[in-house]
Design an enzyme around this catalytic site. Sequence first.
Site, PDB file in Angstrom:
ATOM      1  N   ARG A 158      30.060 -82.456 -70.436  1.00  0.00           N
ATOM      2  CA  ARG A 158      30.224 -84.186 -70.869  1.00  0.00           C
ATOM      3  C   ARG A 158      31.312 -84.911 -70.056  1.00  0.00           C
ATOM      4  O   ARG A 158      32.090 -85.085 -70.298  1.00  0.00           O
ATOM      5  CB  ARG A 158      30.525 -84.156 -72.344  1.00  0.00           C
ATOM      6  CG  ARG A 158      29.697 -83.383 -73.194  1.00  0.00           C
ATOM      7  CD  ARG A 158      29.513 -83.861 -74.526  1.00  0.00           C
ATOM      8  NE  ARG A 158      28.852 -85.075 -74.813  1.00  0.00           N
ATOM      9  CZ  ARG A 158      28.659 -85.479 -75.893  1.00  0.00           C
ATOM     10  NH1 ARG A 158      29.194 -84.852 -76.914  1.00  0.00           N
ATOM     11  NH2 ARG A 158      27.881 -86.507 -76.191  1.00  0.00           N
ATOM     12  N   CYS A 163      32.412 -83.579 -79.388  1.00  0.00           N
ATOM     13  CA  CYS A 163      31.535 -82.269 -79.613  1.00  0.00           C
ATOM     14  C   CYS A 163      31.684 -81.539 -78.432  1.00  0.00           C
ATOM     15  O   CYS A 163      31.257 -81.808 -77.140  1.00  0.00           O
ATOM     16  CB  CYS A 163      30.056 -82.785 -80.193  1.00  0.00           C
ATOM     17  SG  CYS A 163      29.600 -83.075 -81.674  1.00  0.00           S
ATOM     18  N   ASP A 206      19.277 -84.827 -80.033  1.00  0.00           N
ATOM     19  CA  ASP A 206      20.270 -84.710 -81.053  1.00  0.00           C
ATOM     20  C   ASP A 206      19.334 -84.126 -82.021  1.00  0.00           C
ATOM     21  O   ASP A 206      19.857 -83.750 -83.012  1.00  0.00           O
ATOM     22  CB  ASP A 206      20.552 -86.017 -81.691  1.00  0.00           C
ATOM     23  CG  ASP A 206      21.710 -86.419 -80.645  1.00  0.00           C
ATOM     24  OD1 ASP A 206      22.392 -85.801 -80.060  1.00  0.00           O
ATOM     25  OD2 ASP A 206      22.221 -87.749 -80.940  1.00  0.00           O
ATOM     26  N   ARG A 213      30.950 -85.898 -89.456  1.00  0.00           N
ATOM     27  CA  ARG A 213      31.021 -86.643 -88.356  1.00  0.00           C
ATOM     28  C   ARG A 213      29.902 -87.649 -88.351  1.00  0.00           C
ATOM     29  O   ARG A 213      30.161 -88.949 -87.809  1.00  0.00           O
ATOM     30  CB  ARG A 213      31.313 -86.009 -87.182  1.00  0.00           C
ATOM     31  CG  ARG A 213      32.770 -85.343 -87.111  1.00  0.00           C
ATOM     32  CD  ARG A 213      32.742 -84.631 -85.777  1.00  0.00           C
ATOM     33  NE  ARG A 213      32.637 -85.706 -84.614  1.00  0.00           N
ATOM     34  CZ  ARG A 213      33.167 -85.619 -83.334  1.00  0.00           C
ATOM     35  NH1 ARG A 213      33.607 -84.321 -83.069  1.00  0.00           N
ATOM     36  NH2 ARG A 213      32.979 -86.583 -82.555  1.00  0.00           N
ATOM     37  N   LYS A 268      25.185 -94.058 -86.820  1.00  0.00           N
ATOM     38  CA  LYS A 268      26.464 -93.763 -86.169  1.00  0.00           C
ATOM     39  C   LYS A 268      26.576 -94.284 -84.650  1.00  0.00           C
ATOM     40  O   LYS A 268      27.262 -95.166 -84.421  1.00  0.00           O
ATOM     41  CB  LYS A 268      26.733 -92.322 -86.352  1.00  0.00           C
ATOM     42  CG  LYS A 268      27.716 -91.775 -85.333  1.00  0.00           C
ATOM     43  CD  LYS A 268      28.157 -90.306 -85.463  1.00  0.00           C
ATOM     44  CE  LYS A 268      27.284 -89.629 -84.409  1.00  0.00           C
ATOM     45  NZ  LYS A 268      27.984 -89.583 -83.071  1.00  0.00           N
ATOM     46  N   ASN A 269      25.523 -93.798 -83.889  1.00  0.00           N
ATOM     47  CA  ASN A 269      25.404 -94.059 -82.414  1.00  0.00           C
ATOM     48  C   ASN A 269      25.240 -95.643 -82.269  1.00  0.00           C
ATOM     49  O   ASN A 269      25.664 -96.099 -81.105  1.00  0.00           O
ATOM     50  CB  ASN A 269      24.571 -93.237 -81.815  1.00  0.00           C
ATOM     51  CG  ASN A 269      24.827 -91.928 -81.789  1.00  0.00           C
ATOM     52  OD1 ASN A 269      26.074 -91.407 -82.210  1.00  0.00           O
ATOM     53  ND2 ASN A 269      23.976 -91.084 -81.293  1.00  0.00           N
TER      54      ASN A 269
HETATM   55  C1  UD1 Z   1      24.975 -90.386 -76.721  1.00  0.00           C
HETATM   56  C2  UD1 Z   1      25.133 -90.131 -78.078  1.00  0.00           C
HETATM   57  C3  UD1 Z   1      24.607 -88.518 -78.215  1.00  0.00           C
HETATM   58  C4  UD1 Z   1      23.464 -88.189 -77.612  1.00  0.00           C
HETATM   59  C5  UD1 Z   1      23.470 -88.613 -76.295  1.00  0.00           C
HETATM   60  C6  UD1 Z   1      22.171 -88.460 -75.224  1.00  0.00           C
HETATM   61  C7  UD1 Z   1      26.531 -91.781 -79.057  1.00  0.00           C
HETATM   62  C8  UD1 Z   1      28.043 -91.871 -79.836  1.00  0.00           C
HETATM   63  N1  UD1 Z   1      26.244 -90.410 -78.749  1.00  0.00           N
HETATM   64  O1  UD1 Z   1      25.890 -89.609 -76.004  1.00  0.00           O
HETATM   65  O2  UD1 Z   1      24.612 -88.428 -79.900  1.00  0.00           O
HETATM   66  O3  UD1 Z   1      23.064 -86.817 -77.823  1.00  0.00           O
HETATM   67  O4  UD1 Z   1      23.895 -89.969 -76.011  1.00  0.00           O
HETATM   68  O5  UD1 Z   1      20.875 -89.055 -76.124  1.00  0.00           O
HETATM   69  O6  UD1 Z   1      25.814 -92.263 -78.991  1.00  0.00           O
HETATM   70  N2  UD1 Z   1      26.867 -87.725 -68.239  1.00  0.00           N
HETATM   71  C9  UD1 Z   1      27.548 -87.669 -66.822  1.00  0.00           C
HETATM   72  N3  UD1 Z   1      28.365 -88.474 -66.499  1.00  0.00           N
HETATM   73  C10 UD1 Z   1      28.685 -89.446 -67.421  1.00  0.00           C
HETATM   74  C11 UD1 Z   1      28.009 -89.537 -68.792  1.00  0.00           C
HETATM   75  C12 UD1 Z   1      27.171 -88.691 -68.963  1.00  0.00           C
HETATM   76  O7  UD1 Z   1      27.023 -86.588 -66.134  1.00  0.00           O
HETATM   77  O8  UD1 Z   1      29.684 -90.243 -67.151  1.00  0.00           O
HETATM   78  C13 UD1 Z   1      25.609 -86.877 -68.455  1.00  0.00           C
HETATM   79  C14 UD1 Z   1      25.970 -85.926 -69.759  1.00  0.00           C
HETATM   80  O9  UD1 Z   1      26.978 -84.878 -69.653  1.00  0.00           O
HETATM   81  C15 UD1 Z   1      24.670 -85.627 -70.210  1.00  0.00           C
HETATM   82  C16 UD1 Z   1      23.886 -86.656 -69.806  1.00  0.00           C
HETATM   83  O10 UD1 Z   1      24.844 -87.659 -68.830  1.00  0.00           O
HETATM   84  O11 UD1 Z   1      24.141 -84.335 -69.525  1.00  0.00           O
HETATM   85  C17 UD1 Z   1      23.619 -87.815 -70.847  1.00  0.00           C
HETATM   86  O12 UD1 Z   1      24.603 -88.100 -71.713  1.00  0.00           O
HETATM   87  P1  UD1 Z   1      24.823 -89.742 -72.286  1.00  0.00           P
HETATM   88  O13 UD1 Z   1      23.489 -90.305 -72.224  1.00  0.00           O
HETATM   89  O14 UD1 Z   1      26.114 -90.391 -71.678  1.00  0.00           O
HETATM   90  O15 UD1 Z   1      25.497 -89.079 -73.789  1.00  0.00           O
HETATM   91  P2  UD1 Z   1      26.375 -89.883 -74.574  1.00  0.00           P
HETATM   92  O16 UD1 Z   1      26.425 -91.368 -74.375  1.00  0.00           O
HETATM   93  O17 UD1 Z   1      27.659 -89.243 -74.545  1.00  0.00           O
END
Ligand code: UD1
Length: 422
Positions: A125, A120, A309, A401, A26-27
């Site tokens: 986030r 989720c 995850d 999902r 998915k990711n």
């Molecule tokens: C992706 C994965 C998700 C996985 C996560 C961490 C997808 C679709 N989802 O989510 O399954 O759990 O990586 O491996 O690929 N953060 C900020 N600001 C931002 C963006 C992120 O502070 O603008 C923080 C988040 O709140 C979190 C951390 O950074 O604490 C990591 O998040 P991130 O790596 O961005 O996860 P996703 O890309 O949302």
Amino acid sequence: MNGLDDRIYIEGGHQLKGSIRIQGSKNAALPMMAASLLHRGVSVLKGCPRIADVFCMEEILQNLGAVTWWENHDLYMDCENADKWSVPFLFTGKMRSSVILLGALLARNGKGSLGYPGGCVIGKRPIDLHLLVLRKLGAVITEEAGLLMAECPRLQGTVVSFPKRSVGATQQGILGAVLAEGKTVLENCAREPEIQWLCRYLRAMGAKIEGDGTDRICIYGVEHLKAGSMQVPPDRIVAGTYICAAAITRSQITLENPPEGELEAFLEVYRKMGGQYKGNSGKLLVNGEHVQKPVELLETAVYPGFPTDLQSPVMAVLATVKGRSCIRENVFEDRYKAAQQLVKMGADIRVQGKEAVIHGGKELHGAIVTAWELRGGAALILGALCVKGVTVLDGYSYVQRGYEHICQDLNTLGAAVKRMQE
Ligand code: UD1
């Protein structure tokens, strides 16, 4: 979805055995779908998982003007006329990862607008890092009444150092930079395999990217990209979940098409618990019969650390192992929703802030439990596999999902999982 349609029944206590094939990731698929917008023609993702989040992204592409169709598990996307540039909240509210479309929309159209993303419920986030990288690339972004508006006739190459590693923001930066003018350097990037898969796909489309898989990625902007075509890699989180299914039922199963070299940190923890496995001509033979040791401290971390995850699935396994285990969740601040539900099934799990302490080995029993998010929901299904009696799981749509056919897969292995209709 609500009510009985969203419910499954799991009769525990069955030993698992047999072989299942791991679905596409998915990711990896979602950002590759966003990348397909960067070519004005037909691109294809082979072996794409047919899951709710992919259907949601497909609908978004259609809404932008793309024509899409499936041939078995191959997803074709004709983005020739995908010239709309606005993604309404109707879609983004459902799926947070839709935020990565903003970079692709800007790169394609010079503008893009997006309803503020949802997804989720695992913490705050924020999307500040996504906005940071796009602004550095030259986008003017305004936020008003739940709507993000971004504009820039052509993004400009730049140097961006992320203050924190984020998978999505790294992908956002890459999607924005591939068609930008000049060279972009992204520093302190996330290194998750899904970033490399996105870059492999974009390179096949003609993008010039170096350094993915390290924390410094260089992108040399090109004028346009050609059609994309690629096999979606196997889903490492689904594979890890099924290894946990073998572990929690102390069973032996075989995974066909397992991910290669992407599960090391998880497998190390699995080994610590007493789990065994062996690779054999493209298959992974998993033996969970000897899983019996607690884990003193399991900390989630960015890749190559232990994936957040798989934190809840492993928590379910640890609840069945005698002794004290401790988990520290470092990536998301509110990712213990499954713990309260496992407690309803008789587990002894105490959560305090970032930490969950598990006194494992208590006898678990069936209960009515609720999934509040994707991976936590999968963890509850795992818990239910080993308990005495029947567990009723509400909120199954969260699990759908990300898992294409978890009920069917587990039943193939000998479990007894049913939907209401059955
Ligand atoms: C992706 C994965 C998700 C996985 C996560 C961490 C997808 C679709 N989802 O989510 O399954 O759990 O990586 O491996 O690929 N953060 C900020 N600001 C931002 C963006 C992120 O502070 O603008 C923080 C988040 O709140 C979190 C951390 O950074 O604490 C990591 O998040 P991130 O790596 O961005 O996860 P996703 O890309 O949302």
